[in-house]
Design a protein around this motif. Structure first.
Motif, mmCIF file in Angstrom:
data_model
loop_
_atom_site.group_PDB
_atom_site.id
_atom_site.type_symbol
_atom_site.label_atom_id
_atom_site.label_comp_id
_atom_site.label_asym_id
_atom_site.label_seq_id
_atom_site.Cartn_x
_atom_site.Cartn_y
_atom_site.Cartn_z
ATOM 1 N N GLU A 165 37.149 -8.099 64.902
ATOM 2 C CA GLU A 165 38.654 -7.248 65.505
ATOM 3 C C GLU A 165 37.784 -6.118 65.270
ATOM 4 O O GLU A 165 38.840 -4.619 65.325
ATOM 5 N N LEU A 210 51.670 2.358 61.006
ATOM 6 C CA LEU A 210 52.013 1.339 61.188
ATOM 7 C C LEU A 210 51.037 1.030 59.202
ATOM 8 O O LEU A 210 51.746 0.665 58.458
ATOM 9 N N ASN A 232 41.672 -1.628 58.090
ATOM 10 C CA ASN A 232 40.718 -3.030 57.888
ATOM 11 C C ASN A 232 41.694 -3.802 58.200
ATOM 12 O O ASN A 232 42.095 -4.542 59.274
ATOM 13 N N ARG A 233 42.688 -3.626 57.547
ATOM 14 C CA ARG A 233 43.996 -5.060 57.092
ATOM 15 C C ARG A 233 44.855 -5.198 58.197
ATOM 16 O O ARG A 233 44.877 -5.699 59.052
ATOM 17 N N ILE A 234 44.942 -3.789 58.905
ATOM 18 C CA ILE A 234 45.913 -3.456 59.644
ATOM 19 C C ILE A 234 45.228 -3.925 61.166
ATOM 20 O O ILE A 234 45.630 -4.633 62.109
ATOM 21 N N VAL A 235 44.053 -3.576 60.840
ATOM 22 C CA VAL A 235 43.677 -3.643 62.600
ATOM 23 C C VAL A 235 43.597 -5.308 62.281
ATOM 24 O O VAL A 235 43.057 -5.911 63.721
ATOM 25 N N CYS A 236 43.004 -5.972 60.985
ATOM 26 C CA CYS A 236 42.998 -7.342 61.436
ATOM 27 C C CYS A 236 43.801 -8.187 61.365
ATOM 28 O O CYS A 236 43.926 -9.566 61.773
ATOM 29 N N THR A 237 45.651 -7.801 61.017
ATOM 30 C CA THR A 237 46.366 -8.538 61.400
ATOM 31 C C THR A 237 46.990 -8.288 62.587
ATOM 32 O O THR A 237 47.573 -8.925 63.187
ATOM 33 N N CYS A 238 46.944 -7.005 62.726
ATOM 34 C CA CYS A 238 47.752 -6.466 64.184
ATOM 35 C C CYS A 238 47.137 -6.043 65.427
ATOM 36 O O CYS A 238 47.629 -5.530 67.042
ATOM 37 N N PHE A 239 45.844 -6.654 65.296
ATOM 38 C CA PHE A 239 45.114 -6.092 66.392
ATOM 39 C C PHE A 239 43.607 -7.749 66.851
ATOM 40 O O PHE A 239 43.096 -8.342 65.822
ATOM 41 N N ASN A 240 43.308 -7.829 67.880
ATOM 42 C CA ASN A 240 41.622 -8.670 67.603
ATOM 43 C C ASN A 240 40.996 -8.065 68.842
ATOM 44 O O ASN A 240 40.259 -9.306 68.867
#
Lengths: 460, 460
Positions: A131, A171, A335-343
């Motif tokens: 991600e 976010l 990093n958590r946002i990128v992993c959860t809300c983006f691919n």
């Protein structure tokens, strides 16, 4: 707005690409052979066709309801389209939304084509990537732009562009924080802040949203806010070279900004999407300022370097040293946002990004940037010769022209009506932009020259 | 978690693509020649190197703090990587995160390569596209998937994938609404709901977040929730064919669901990312159910049809008929989100999407889907022959295997330890997944066959 109005305007108006055809496709429900296109203009639909039969019980998000009118650039596209309907034969030139026009250097497109083609082979295929971006690209960004600045590969999060990352940052920080913006500034900062719920209502008289700190930037202060008059905010959006004023902050100014953030415990979201346009010794990254890693993150884009506005690629740097008040690293939550809300950004596009950073790619980008900088010079010279006060344009692809005492939208309309050139009204970037228009240097040379000829006719 | 722990673990762990090298690049601040790579394992950094010198005064977003552990799939990647460190010579087979493995049909990659190459020409160059997607692609999606369903081109918003759209939908609806999810379900629904602030704290005993309605789906109810026991929620996430259970809802079930939403004034977010895997007469779109347009939107992806997991393309349908309680169209607010927080999918990738929907592309996608469906059958047959109760797999690329009375993570670890095959623990999808594991049918045939041989050895 009445319900009829809600429904009678098209819900998905586009920004720049389509010249608004409002025909729609009729499909029969009972017949299975291919449907027939019947050209009916939506605006003549009879009232009963659009009668409301059912409403859900879900309340509209109150933050969305706070937003004023449309997002700036779709609104400009709308007006351009209306102009084209009025003058179908006019040769409209767009120096408005800041859209790149020059072909992407072949070394970069070839790399994308090669990667795309390889995806049809067993060896070349790749599925989900990290991600955060592909390792070689993160490494190349670190070494190209942050050499000697202590920014490492794993501080870099590759994205599909700065605008998208700004929303992901919102976010991350959530609705409880306060924000400050340069006034004028790129509208996505304020609008995304409204959407996430950090602001009060829009105050019509002030032309501001409640709870946002607007840091006025004008010719009097050299487009750098008087920080002694700025209230503390948790997050400070700061764009340099600035969109829309074209002004690039000096090392001394940025040192002040970092110190201001440090004194207040604020986080700077530094937007350096135009850093490659700097040709003097002004900083290209906030991380050139000592101590910035503890108070700043930085978001950057390939859009205006390589003509990637439609290709979509950017990155955000979140240093490990940047900590919340409880000591938790901001990068961990991002990093958590990128992993959860983006691919992740497209693998094909990332191959293009990597090619941008090869020696050949970097030269090619410099040429593209140099070309737009020449355009900016032509535009600056034109308005200067006409007696206007002109700002920006030297380290940025935007020229900020002053029309003292006049309304930006009036000037926008006057220019559009009389020269068929689309610009951007300064007030669209905040109340501090009133009385200015932004002229973008993105355009084919002959269009820029022609636009300047028309400006000279209008304002001679 | 102590501060030392915060800092000593890597902040940007990736999900699937990288096998976790933890070396980092050292850069001298005072020397300008190219820096040298020194392989130092981050974990041996001495404490004083990572001493905290400064904390901002920005509070960490309380919603982020509610999130439990890592996002599921990066956590699985972490465990796989740890396994590889322990058994460096083991031939690990991944039937875990649901990542496509087969090359993309040539007709599709050629279209992307052609578009990429054209970007280096004056005629072929394009900058910012419409945020909602290119008109021909929107039209092709409408006619391919929604023929005769009354969904029009301008109801379709092209995106960079369903996961990203789910977060944009959360931004749209905001923190004040309530949500229901199938239990088990794709973790992005719950996690994005936590991030936006719709939930209470995580309740450890129940393994649930407060304020979310978990609709239990299990073999007893045929993996369709007993709606008479479900409390009203504003938004109902519903995925069919389901990830992870592999179960596809019947027309009667979906008719019940639409009626339930209508009775409650709820909005269904229908995730049909696996619809092409349906080969019987079950609905492929929620809009096959009469009245659904007034209570549902639908999000779909090219990822599992064309192998686009790394290429990134999807779409969301928001019908004009879907209205908030005040009559405002949901699509208008979604359009505003798309214009403010997104800049459209990559133009190169959209060319690939359009090629997917040509007659040749559709045939090619069907073949890819058919191949994975054969894999699913092999996996189903294996576990069935070993005496397990097996679900899903028929209309979906996921096989849901029951291990009654056992912990999913224990089974996951047992399988990984003894067969070197990565699966996904059912409890990662919610408490309703406890006692199950999900085996993905995405894999090269020889790997699926080899994994099945190993399963047979372990559970014979």
């Amino acid at each position: 707005m009445s319900l009829t109005q809600h429904l009678s305007t098209s819900v998905s108006s586009s920004s720049s690409a389509f010249l608004a055809s409002s025909g729609f496709t009729y499909r029969s429900r009972d017949v299975s052979f291919p449907s027939k296109n019947i050209e009916i203009c939506r605006c003549v639909a009879t009232p009963q066709e659009e009668k409301i039969t059912y409403k859900t019980k879900v309340s509209r998000n109150a933050n969305m309801a706070k937003l004023q009118a449309g997002y700036l650039f779709p609104e400009i596209a709308r007006r351009r389209n209306a102009h084209l309907e009025k003058y179908p034969d006019s040769k409209v030139i767009s120096l408005g939304i800041g859209d790149t026009t020059e072909p992407i250097p072949e070394v970069i497109t070839s790399a994308m084509a090669k990667r795309a083609q390889a995806l049809s082979t067993l060896e070349g295929y790749s599925g989900y990537g990290a991600e955060q971006g592909e390792k070689p690209l993160r490494a190349a960004i670190a070494s190209t732009f942050y050499q000697d600045l202590g920014i490492e590969e794993d501080d870099i999060f590759v994205s599909d562009g700065a605008k998208c990352d700004i929303s992901r940052l919102q976010l991350l920080f959530g609705s409880e924080i306060t924000v400050a913006v340069q006034d004028p500034s790129y509208p996505a900062y304020v609008d995304s802040s409204v959407i996430i719920g950090q602001t009060g209502l829009y105050e019509k008289d002030a032309e501001k949203y409640g709870k946002i700190e607007y840091m006025r930037c004008n010719p009097e202060n050299g487009f750098f806010p008087d920080l002694s008059k700025v209230s503390r905010a948790d997050m400070i959006f700061f764009c340099s070279p600035n969109n829309p004023t074209g002004s690039a902050a000096t090392r001394e100014q940025l040192t002040q900004l970092v110190q201001f953030a440090k004194d207040n415990g604020s986080i700077i979201v530094y937007d350096s999407a135009y850093a490659m346009y700097i040709t003097d010794d002004k900083p290209r990254s906030i991380f050139e300022i000592p101590g910035a890693k503890e108070v700043a993150l930085e978001t950057v884009s390939f859009s205006k370097y390589a003509g990637f506005t439609g290709v979509r690629l950017g990155w955000t740097v979140v240093p490990k040293e940047l900590l919340f008040s409880d000591g938790f690293p901001v990068a961990k939550d991002f990093n958590r946002i990128v992993c959860t809300c983006f691919n992740g950004a497209s693998n094909v596009v990332q191959a293009g990004g990597l090619a941008c950073l090869s020696p050949e790619g970097r030269n090619a980008m410099q040429k593209v940037v140099g070309f737009y900088k020449e355009n900016a010079e032509i535009i600056m010279d034109t308005f200067t010769s006409l007696g206007f006060n002109v700002y920006g344009g030297r380290n940025a692809p935007y020229v900020w022209v002053h029309f003292p005492g006049r309304s930006s939208w009036d000037v926008f309309s006057e220019i559009l009506e009389k020269t068929h050139v689309v610009t951007t009204p300064g007030s669209g970037f905040g109340p501090g932009g009133e009385g200015f228009i932004r002229v973008s240097a993105f355009g084919h040379r002959e269009n820029v020259l022609e636009a300047c000829r028309r400006f000279k006719q209008l304002y001679k």
